[in-house]
Design a protein around this motif. Structure first.
Motif, PDB file in Angstrom:
ATOM      1  N   ALA A 102       0.806  -1.313  -0.213  1.00 12.05           N
ATOM      2  CA  ALA A 102       0.159  -0.060   0.121  1.00 12.05           C
ATOM      3  C   ALA A 102       0.644   1.290  -0.078  1.00 12.05           C
ATOM      4  CB  ALA A 102      -0.607  -0.267   1.062  1.00 12.05           C
ATOM      5  N   VAL A 118       0.678   4.037   2.289  1.00 10.30           N
ATOM      6  CA  VAL A 118      -0.568   4.441   2.772  1.00 10.30           C
ATOM      7  C   VAL A 118       0.775   6.135   3.166  1.00 10.30           C
ATOM      8  CG1 VAL A 118      -0.043   4.446   5.737  1.00 10.30           C
ATOM      9  CG2 VAL A 118       0.579   2.093   4.210  1.00 10.30           C
ATOM     10  N   GLY A 156       8.660  -4.765   2.120  1.00 13.76           N
ATOM     11  CA  GLY A 156       7.984  -3.527   1.921  1.00 13.76           C
ATOM     12  C   GLY A 156       8.468  -2.886   0.438  1.00 13.76           C
TER      13      GLY A 156
HETATM   14  O1  C5P Z   1       8.522   5.190   4.555  1.00 14.10           O
HETATM   15  P1  C5P Z   1       7.811   4.625   3.002  1.00 14.10           P
HETATM   16  O2  C5P Z   1       6.550   5.027   3.229  1.00 14.10           O
HETATM   17  O3  C5P Z   1       8.549   5.595   1.415  1.00 14.10           O
HETATM   18  O4  C5P Z   1       8.412   3.476   2.574  1.00 14.10           O
HETATM   19  C1  C5P Z   1       7.385   2.464   2.060  1.00 14.10           C
HETATM   20  C2  C5P Z   1       6.569   1.373   2.656  1.00 14.10           C
HETATM   21  O5  C5P Z   1       6.038   1.490   3.796  1.00 14.10           O
HETATM   22  C3  C5P Z   1       5.689   0.580   1.993  1.00 14.10           C
HETATM   23  O6  C5P Z   1       6.276  -1.005   1.981  1.00 14.10           O
HETATM   24  C4  C5P Z   1       4.217   0.965   2.645  1.00 14.10           C
HETATM   25  O7  C5P Z   1       3.107   0.328   3.050  1.00 14.10           O
HETATM   26  C5  C5P Z   1       4.830   1.230   3.678  1.00 14.10           C
HETATM   27  N1  C5P Z   1       3.998   2.336   4.999  1.00 14.10           N
HETATM   28  C6  C5P Z   1       3.244   1.220   5.535  1.00 14.10           C
HETATM   29  N2  C5P Z   1       2.971   2.740   6.301  1.00 14.10           N
HETATM   30  C7  C5P Z   1       3.146   3.915   6.383  1.00 14.10           C
HETATM   31  C8  C5P Z   1       3.796   4.892   5.629  1.00 14.10           C
HETATM   32  C9  C5P Z   1       4.828   3.499   4.134  1.00 14.10           C
HETATM   33  O8  C5P Z   1       3.397   1.078   5.930  1.00 14.10           O
HETATM   34  N3  C5P Z   1       2.303   5.071   6.960  1.00 14.10           N
END
Ligand code: C5P
Length: 424
Positions: A275, A277, A322
């Motif tokens: 996702a 996110v 991730g």
């Molecule tokens: O730190 P960044 O957003 O670039 O990292 C991306 C990864 O972290 C993706 O696997 C994303 O699904 C996850 N992520 C998360 N929760 C957040 C932000 C990113 O699980 N709040």
């Protein structure tokens, strides 16, 4: 529901009397849920009309290499990339000979050479041609290169002879094609996948989101299910149909996604956070629609929980994967994320101007883990997802130093599941 739902089958038809069965094959593949596009050789069109296969497949039949009109619709490289599987039925001795030698002198042989998708051949020919040493050598070569050979069957032939060389019946070909997707590499494991964007409300009608379509996460969930896992897909708002045999939960905000993930993570052996996110959300959500007043307004944002990092930090964490969508310094950023978030693997892709990424049907991935970097080429997201799942399964097995095939009880709930030994 069929067993080939959402699968894209490129059906190659060569010139032989069995080509009449290709019409039934197209119908059955579509009944099983597949999308079918047909490539015919010149000789095939002598046995069955393109119009028949166009009507049954619902798409124009592709016949010519470097023909301006058909190349404009979908060129040979696009066709090769589009396919989840290339199935040639019937496959003539001539096509088999050409493929064994890497020749590409017409559309079908070119697509077969250009595709990264599995190639399956359903030979059909006179028994003498089948028994000919040249044909057998060519088939052995193709098998060595990874081609699947379906049949042929033995019996009475159209030429009046009796022996091996009859094309398998369409129903059998559909069953064998279905088996190609069931890899079993995650058999019995519980996998949780997040997908899509999140929506952070500002007021009842506005919000902050991003351009994630959810396609990659849905493809990953589907590939994990095909590999035999029990999959829970936790999806932000998307317009996509939930994959088959996947428990799909729809959420809206990052906090909702965090809650849903943590409600299901206890049983998970593998977590894959695909996702996109939102990193920040409005500190307050207005109860009513915000009215337009001053020339400027400031939104006060607060950080959302990092779901991936929170899963990786769990005491009994699953194998954690991730994604990193970056506009620059892909490898360095992904490496930094691998250690900062404490995950087992990062799948990185470029997004932004000139990149594939969010809305695209194809993508590339750079896989980064403790052992190094592996680049996956540009592929349709469903194929890319299958490659990723295969990579995850290999790494998961290596990390836990136990072959999946040797285990009978494979869920995380098994107290002494040795594959979880990599976690303290
Ligand atoms: O730190 P960044 O957003 O670039 O990292 C991306 C990864 O972290 C993706 O696997 C994303 O699904 C996850 N992520 C998360 N929760 C957040 C932000 C990113 O699980 N709040």
């Amino acid at each position: 529901m069929g067993t080939l739902v959402n699968k894209r089958i490129l059906l190659g038809v060569t010139g032989g009397i069995a080509a009449y069965k290709s019409a039934d094959l197209v119908r059955r593949l579509r009944d099983a849920g597949a999308e079918v596009r047909v490539v015919m050789t010149r000789a095939a069109a002598e046995f069955i009309t393109p119009l028949t296969l166009q009507t049954l497949s619902g798409h124009p039949v592709h016949q010519h290499l470097l023909d301006a009109r058909s190349e404009a619709a979908m060129d040979h490289i696009e066709l090769a990339r589009w396919a989840d599987v290339v199935l040639v039925a019937p496959a003539s001795a001539n096509l088999i000979a050409k493929l064994a030698h890497g020749r590409a002198d017409d559309l079908l042989s070119t697509v077969c050479l250009a595709t990264a998708a599995p190639l399956a051949l359903a030979p059909a020919m006179n028994r003498q041609m089948w028994d000919n040493a040249a044909t057998q050598t060519n088939l052995a070569t193709l098998k060595q290169h990874g081609a699947h050979v379906f049949g042929p069957a033995a019996g009475a032939q159209a030429c009046g002879e009796v022996g091996r060389g009859r094309m398998l019946e369409p129903a059998e070909l559909v069953a064998l094609t279905t088996e190609l997707f069931a890899t079993g590499v995650l058999h019995g494991l519980n996998v949780v996948v997040t997908a899509g964007p999140t929506w952070e409300a500002i007021d009842p009608v506005r919000g902050i989101s991003n351009r994630s379509s959810g396609k990659m996460g849905y493809a990953v969930a589907q590939a994990a299910a095909e590999a035999g896992a029990r999959v829970t897909l936790i999806s932000g708002p998307t317009a996509l149909t939930p994959p088959e045999r996947v428990q799909t939960l729809r959420v809206t905000s990052a906090q909702d996604m965090y809650d849903a993930v943590h409600a299901h993570i206890n049983d998970a052996d593998i977590f894959i956070g695909v996702a996109a996110v939102a990193d920040y959300r409005p500190a307050r959500v207005a109860t009513d629609k915000i009215k337009k007043h001053a020339d400027r307004m400031t939104l006060d944002l607060v950080k959302t929980p990092d779901i991936l990092a929170s899963v990786a930090a769990l005491k009994d964490a699953p194998f954690t994967v991730g994604f990193a969508a970056e506009t620059a310094d892909l490898e360095a950023q992904a490496r930094a994320k691998l250690s900062a978030k404490g995950v087992d693997l990062i799948a990185a892709n470029r997004v932004g101007a000139g990149a594939l990424g969010f809305e695209s049907d194809t993508n590339t991935l750079l896989l980064i883990d403790a052992s190094g970097v592996t680049a996956l080429p540009e592929l349709h997201k469903s194929q890319l997802a299958r490659r990723l799942i295969q990579y995850i399964a290999n790494l998961y097995n290596k990390t836990n130093k136990v072959g999946l095939q040797n285990l009978h009880v494979k869920t995380k709930n098994t107290a002494q599941d040795p594959r979880r030994a990599h976690r303290p």
